[in-house]
Motif scaffolding. Structure first.
Motif, PDB file in Angstrom:
ATOM      1  N   THR A   1       0.847  -1.190   0.000  1.00  0.00           N
ATOM      2  CA  THR A   1       0.000   0.000   0.000  1.00  0.00           C
ATOM      3  C   THR A   1       0.878   1.233   0.000  1.00  0.00           C
ATOM      4  OG1 THR A   1      -0.111  -0.093   2.408  1.00  0.00           O
ATOM      5  CG2 THR A   1      -1.914  -1.130   1.204  1.00  0.00           C
ATOM      6  N   ASP A   2       0.433   2.272  -0.692  1.00  0.00           N
ATOM      7  CA  ASP A   2       1.215   3.503  -0.712  1.00  0.00           C
ATOM      8  C   ASP A   2       0.958   4.291   0.571  1.00  0.00           C
ATOM      9  OD1 ASP A   2      -1.329   4.451  -1.164  1.00  0.00           O
ATOM     10  OD2 ASP A   2      -0.844   5.482  -3.020  1.00  0.00           O
ATOM     11  N   ILE A   3       1.765   5.318   0.774  1.00  0.00           N
ATOM     12  CA  ILE A   3       1.705   6.075   2.019  1.00  0.00           C
ATOM     13  C   ILE A   3       0.370   6.808   2.174  1.00  0.00           C
ATOM     14  CG2 ILE A   3       2.814   8.170   1.160  1.00  0.00           C
ATOM     15  CD1 ILE A   3       4.411   8.132   3.868  1.00  0.00           C
ATOM     16  N   ALA A   4      -0.228   7.242   1.086  1.00  0.00           N
ATOM     17  CA  ALA A   4      -1.521   7.933   1.158  1.00  0.00           C
ATOM     18  C   ALA A   4      -2.623   6.979   1.621  1.00  0.00           C
ATOM     19  CB  ALA A   4      -1.880   8.536  -0.193  1.00  0.00           C
ATOM     20  N   THR A   5      -2.601   5.759   1.120  1.00  0.00           N
ATOM     21  CA  THR A   5      -3.585   4.760   1.541  1.00  0.00           C
ATOM     22  C   THR A   5      -3.421   4.445   3.021  1.00  0.00           C
ATOM     23  OG1 THR A   5      -3.607   3.791  -0.668  1.00  0.00           O
ATOM     24  CG2 THR A   5      -4.442   2.422   1.125  1.00  0.00           C
ATOM     25  N   ARG A   6      -2.174   4.310   3.465  1.00  0.00           N
ATOM     26  CA  ARG A   6      -1.930   4.045   4.880  1.00  0.00           C
ATOM     27  C   ARG A   6      -2.411   5.197   5.747  1.00  0.00           C
ATOM     28  NH1 ARG A   6       2.957   1.783   2.586  1.00  0.00           N
ATOM     29  NH2 ARG A   6       4.097   3.678   3.090  1.00  0.00           N
ATOM     30  N   ALA A   7      -2.225   6.428   5.281  1.00  0.00           N
ATOM     31  CA  ALA A   7      -2.688   7.599   6.039  1.00  0.00           C
ATOM     32  C   ALA A   7      -4.210   7.589   6.183  1.00  0.00           C
ATOM     33  CB  ALA A   7      -2.226   8.885   5.358  1.00  0.00           C
ATOM     34  N   VAL A   8      -4.920   7.262   5.113  1.00  0.00           N
ATOM     35  CA  VAL A   8      -6.384   7.212   5.165  1.00  0.00           C
ATOM     36  C   VAL A   8      -6.843   6.125   6.130  1.00  0.00           C
ATOM     37  CG1 VAL A   8      -8.470   6.725   3.834  1.00  0.00           C
ATOM     38  CG2 VAL A   8      -6.698   8.189   2.868  1.00  0.00           C
TER      39      VAL A   8
ATOM     40  N   ASP B   1      -2.841  -4.389  10.488  1.00  0.00           N
ATOM     41  CA  ASP B   1      -1.380  -4.317  10.445  1.00  0.00           C
ATOM     42  C   ASP B   1      -0.898  -2.880  10.253  1.00  0.00           C
ATOM     43  OD1 ASP B   1      -1.164  -7.049  10.790  1.00  0.00           O
ATOM     44  OD2 ASP B   1      -0.708  -7.478   8.685  1.00  0.00           O
ATOM     45  N   ILE B   2      -1.542  -2.152   9.342  1.00  0.00           N
ATOM     46  CA  ILE B   2      -1.173  -0.758   9.093  1.00  0.00           C
ATOM     47  C   ILE B   2      -1.347   0.068  10.365  1.00  0.00           C
ATOM     48  CG2 ILE B   2      -1.864   1.353   7.876  1.00  0.00           C
ATOM     49  CD1 ILE B   2      -2.565  -0.473   5.455  1.00  0.00           C
ATOM     50  N   TYR B   3      -2.485  -0.106  11.038  1.00  0.00           N
ATOM     51  CA  TYR B   3      -2.764   0.668  12.248  1.00  0.00           C
ATOM     52  C   TYR B   3      -1.806   0.288  13.380  1.00  0.00           C
ATOM     53  CZ  TYR B   3      -5.561   3.329  15.574  1.00  0.00           C
ATOM     54  OH  TYR B   3      -5.987   4.252  16.497  1.00  0.00           O
ATOM     55  N   ALA B   4      -1.532  -1.000  13.523  1.00  0.00           N
ATOM     56  CA  ALA B   4      -0.610  -1.461  14.568  1.00  0.00           C
ATOM     57  C   ALA B   4       0.795  -0.914  14.337  1.00  0.00           C
ATOM     58  CB  ALA B   4      -0.583  -2.983  14.619  1.00  0.00           C
ATOM     59  N   ARG B   5       1.247  -0.885  13.082  1.00  0.00           N
ATOM     60  CA  ARG B   5       2.572  -0.328  12.777  1.00  0.00           C
ATOM     61  C   ARG B   5       2.625   1.153  13.105  1.00  0.00           C
ATOM     62  NH1 ARG B   5       2.931  -3.717   8.005  1.00  0.00           N
ATOM     63  NH2 ARG B   5       1.726  -2.105   7.017  1.00  0.00           N
TER      64      ARG B   5
END
Length: 89
Positions: free
Chosen positions: A5-12, A41-45
């Motif tokens: 996932t790109d950084i923008a997707t992770r931010a959303v 996983d994204i949120y935990a990181r």
């Protein structure tokens, strides 16, 4: 294996899952088209890297909360001089 996932997707994802966003994991999965595991996983990181959804109001997402992890692998055998020579060709 989950797609990258790109950084923008992770931010959303981090915003939507935070108390400010107020969405549940299944709701985010439906909106973003990602698996529930990927979202968690994204949120935990982000949390492990210092994101505090309760302290950071207004919500402040920093690059270090969302950035890709360093990838392991064999170091390059080429010297910087050789790399520049190849690029110049």
């Amino acid at each position: 294996m989950a797609r990258n996932t790109d950084i923008a997707t992770r931010a959303v994802v981090v915003f939507l899952k935070s108390p400010a966003g107020g969405k549940t994991t299944p709701e985010i999965a439906e909106i973003m088209g990602l698996s529930k595991r990927t979202i968690n996983d994204i949120y935990a990181r982000a949390l492990a890297r210092g994101f505090d959804p309760n302290k950071d109001l207004p919500l402040n997402l920093h690059d270090e909360h969302l950035r890709d992890a360093a990838r392991s692998g064999r170091p390059s055998k080429q010297t910087n001089e050789k790399q520049q020579e190849v690029i110049a060709k």
